[in-house]
Enzyme design. Structure first.
Site, PDB file in Angstrom:
ATOM      1  N   THR A  21       0.788  -1.270   0.036  1.00 56.37           N
ATOM      2  CA  THR A  21       0.013   0.107  -0.034  1.00 56.37           C
ATOM      3  C   THR A  21       0.870   1.199  -0.100  1.00 56.37           C
ATOM      4  O   THR A  21       2.176   1.114  -0.207  1.00 56.37           O
ATOM      5  CB  THR A  21      -0.934   0.008   1.226  1.00 56.37           C
ATOM      6  OG1 THR A  21      -2.002   1.003   1.090  1.00 56.37           O
ATOM      7  CG2 THR A  21      -0.123   0.164   2.409  1.00 56.37           C
ATOM      8  N   ASN A  22       0.497   2.488   0.294  1.00 51.97           N
ATOM      9  CA  ASN A  22       0.837   3.472   0.098  1.00 51.97           C
ATOM     10  C   ASN A  22       0.584   4.651   1.404  1.00 51.97           C
ATOM     11  O   ASN A  22      -0.262   4.436   2.166  1.00 51.97           O
ATOM     12  CB  ASN A  22       0.942   4.149  -1.158  1.00 51.97           C
ATOM     13  CG  ASN A  22      -0.360   4.688  -1.513  1.00 51.97           C
ATOM     14  OD1 ASN A  22      -1.062   5.656  -0.846  1.00 51.97           O
ATOM     15  ND2 ASN A  22      -0.950   3.950  -2.592  1.00 51.97           N
TER      16      ASN A  22
END
Ligand code: CTP
Length: 217
Positions: A21-22
């Site tokens: 993810t980020n």
């Protein structure tokens, strides 16, 4: 006006307990959804996982992966007047998702990744969207030039660009500072809270949409 907004990060699964993810908080997209809802526009918010409350008077579709976000956008986009792609979509996803938790064995582990669908880049060419199209660009250099290239390449009416290399603004921050890039002009919006910026952006996008399409539907 019917407005679709994508927001938040995506989650790309590696195995049953892990994902890529980020740092996107989703705050800019949620603030935009709230700003358009306050203007009494019909808002559909398609969001990856965030910690935020869903704004009032907004239709909401939760998604996890880039592919799920693409599928939801492709389904609803043709009915929309405007679309704002604020989500920080993962550019790559694991080629295979392990059915069982990956065990610790060798000293190194290589993950093979493949490209995710470019949702914004598909809006015109694949999905056939004809409404007002807004993308975001997170850049670390040549802000205006990179945004302008993206504007043309993805068939957007507007790119909202921000410099993610600057501390305290953009990704995972409460504030932002953006450059609005359109075919004929650039407009700089100085540093402010994402909520205030969202109100300005909603006003500008509504005005541009009216200018392009004549009347509100
Ligand atoms: N975007 C999208 N789907 C993707 C990747 C990005 O819809 N799979 C959208 C984002 O929501 C944002 C814009 O595209 O509106 C940002 O794209 P960005 O990742 O900055 O551009 P790229 O074309 O991937 O170029 P690069 O990463 O090389 O700068």
């Amino acid at each position: 006006m019917k407005v679709l907004i994508t927001a938040g990060p995506t989650r790309e699964p590696i195995d049953p307990v892990r994902f890529l993810t980020n740092r996107s908080s989703g705050r800019m997209g949620y603030a935009l959804a709230e700003a358009f809802a306050r203007r009494e526009e019909q808002v559909l918010l398609i969001s990856g996982p965030t910690q935020l409350d869903i704004p009032d008077h907004v239709d909401f579709i939760p998604v996890e992966t880039a592919q799920e976000m693409y599928d939801a956008v492709a389904h609803y986009l043709p009915k929309m007047d405007a679309a704002i792609f604020c989500a920080a979509v993962a550019d790559y996803t694991p080629v295979t998702v392990a059915a069982q938790k990956i065990k610790k064995s060798a000293d190194t582990l290589t993950l093979e990744l493949k490209k995710t669908p470019d949702i914004l880049g598909s809006a015109r060419q694949v999905i056939g969207f004809q409404g007002y199209l807004v993308g975001f660009a997170a850049e670390t250099e040549d802000l205006e030039q990179n945004a302008r290239t993206k504007l043309e390449r993805k068939g957007c009416d507007m790119i909202i660009a921000n410099n993610v290399s600057r501390a305290g603004i953009g990704f995972d921050s409460a504030e932002n500072e953006v450059l609005i890039v359109e075919a004929a002009e650039n407009t700089a919006l100085p540093r402010d809270t994402k909520e205030h910026l969202a109100q300005h952006l909603a006003d500008i996008i509504s005005e541009r949409w009216l200018r392009k399409h004549g009347t509100m539907s």
